[in-house]
Design a protein around this motif. Structure first.
Motif: not given
Length: 473
Positions: A198-202
């Motif tokens: 996943c490329s999410t920053r959270g």
């Protein structure tokens, strides 16, 4: 949908599965049942979503600003541009531009091994409905689902939508009567791989719903270290009154008697960053009828843990004296009592095994004293035997210790027994009882009893509600 070492292969296989599925009445029925459960837990879902939104998955911080005509703070690039344009440029205040949304990823990992059978399995069914609904309520749709027992299965990826077919697939896999293996470490490892894509920053979190009884040994600790190194938070959860092992194998965990304790558990865990273990939270926000049922269940649990549960056995054994008094017209001078413990030693008993051994030691050591207290003139002799049993396919299947009055020997035999094996939910109870009856040490002149200790029914046609591999036994 079995998870393999290659995450992409498992994802491709899952995608092909869902593409081949067509909406049919059973799928629509599963969705209807799920929505009904969501409605039943609607107030609880609201409470959980508030806690998740405030503490567990807060909004991302604003990361960029732009010029604006109004605002509470000055915007330096705007001021410079205004000065160079002789103040023709008016946007000298700063406005927040980026952020303001939840950019988090979650993987739900569910234990469906036979050791979960009981209130833990019922709690898992409840909490998965509440947790998924609460996540979606705060707009977190980036969640994946893994199920593990003897194997690890991928049910949903982050990219996949939440629909009737997904619900149906999940419900079909939420069976707790088929798998005695517990590949918890492999499941967490698979979750780490999924979140790593996943490329999410959270934040990235793994919620594993389990009882903590696995057979991966030190591999579980190594996998948790890997998760920590990848900045992935692992939280173990158990919903039910049974004894669990999560506090021994997970750094962060929470346990509630029922799903109604979840909001307070989440709040306490993420506000104070401490491990939690509670049996009382669930009793605060439950309707009166549920409160009564849970109170009765908790009282029953307390009785099981105490010696009082064996009081009827003591009375029955003591009653043998009264029977002889009636039959002979005079009190017996001495009496011998034979007690055979028939003990389920399959894997699903593992979470109870230590407590069972303690209770059995107390009975073997103290029951004679308890009877003598009531009948002081009685010359009582006690003999004990133990038959441990597993399921039909296990080898060895039976563990026998014939009758003896040597307490140390019988306790040592008990201490050496371990819980493992088993296949489906039912066990070979009839075979175990037959083994007890065939012990050569029985004496017809003695008072005789068999004490069956198990968590599962026997094989046979009466148990067709379960996954019975030996229905004709």
């Amino acid at each position: 949908m079995d998870y393999t070492d290659c995450t992409s292969h498992a994802v491709d296989k899952l995608r092909q599965y869902y593409q081949s599925m067509k909406t049919k009445p059973p799928i629509l029925d599963a969705e209807k049942a799920w929505l009904s459960d969501e409605q039943r837990f609607s107030a609880l879902i609201d409470d959980v979503s508030v806690v998740l939104g405030e503490l567990v998955f807060p909004f991302n911080r604003f990361t960029r600003r732009r010029g604006a005509l109004r605002g509470s703070s000055l915007y330096m690039p705007g001021i410079i541009k205004a000065m160079t344009s002789e103040w023709n440029y008016k946007k000298i205040f700063g406005a927040k531009l980026a952020g303001g949304k939840r950019d988090h990823t979650v993987c739900l990992v569910l234990d469906v091994s036979t050791s979960m059978f009981g209130t833990l399995s019922m709690g898992t069914l409840d909490v998965i409905v509440v947790l998924i609904a609460a996540l979606r309520k705060i707009a977190i749709d980036n969640f994946s689902i893994l199920i593990f027992g003897r194997t690890v299965r991928l049910i949903k990826t982050n990219e996949q939508g939440w629909d009737a077919i997904t619900i149906y697939t999940l419900m079909q896999e939420l069976r707790f009567d088929r798998e005695d293996g517990t590949k918890d470490a492999h499941a967490i490892e698979a979750a780490i791989d999924l979140l790593g894509q996943c490329s999410t920053r959270g934040e990235k979190k793994i919620f594993i719903i389990t009882d903590g009884y696995g057979n991966c040994g030190s591999h579980l600790a190594m996998v948790q270290q890997r998760a920590e190194g990848n900045q992935i938070d692992v939280i173990a959860m158990a919903i039910g009154i049974e004894q669990t092992n999560i506090k021994s194998v997970y750094k962060r965990y929470l346990q509630c008697a029922t799903v109604y304790g979840l909001p307070k558990a989440f709040r306490a865990l993420f506000e104070h960053e401490t491990q939690l273990d509670s049996i009382d939270w669930s009793l605060n926000n439950v309707a009166e009828d549920k409160l009564a049922n849970r109170s009765q269940l908790k009282n029953l649990f307390d009785v099981i843990k105490s010696e009082k549960v064996f009081a009827p056995l003591i009375e029955k054994l003591a009653g043998q004296r009264d029977m002889k008094l009636i039959n002979t017209g005079s009190p017996p001078v001495d009496i011998t009592m034979d007690i055979c413990f028939c003990l389920d030693c399959t894997g699903s008993m593992s979470r109870w095994f230590a407590a069972i051994k303690i209770q059995m030691r107390q009975i073997i050591s103290n029951i004679k004293t308890e009877i003598i207290k009531k009948y002081g003139s009685l010359k009582l002799q006690m003999r004990f035997a133990i038959v441990g049993y597993r399921d039909i396919q296990d080898r060895p299947q039976f563990f026998e210790r014939d009758f003896t009055d040597q307490i140390d020997e019988i306790i040592q035999f008990l201490s050496d027994l371990t819980a493992s094996g088993g296949d489906d939910l039912p066990e070979d109870v009839l075979g175990a009882l037959l083994t007890c009856v065939k012990l050569p040490g029985w004496k017809a002149t003695n008072a005789r009893s068999i004490v069956l200790i198990t968590d599962a029914p026997g094989h046979g046609e009466l148990n067709d509600k379960f996954d019975d591999h030996y229905p004709q036994v």
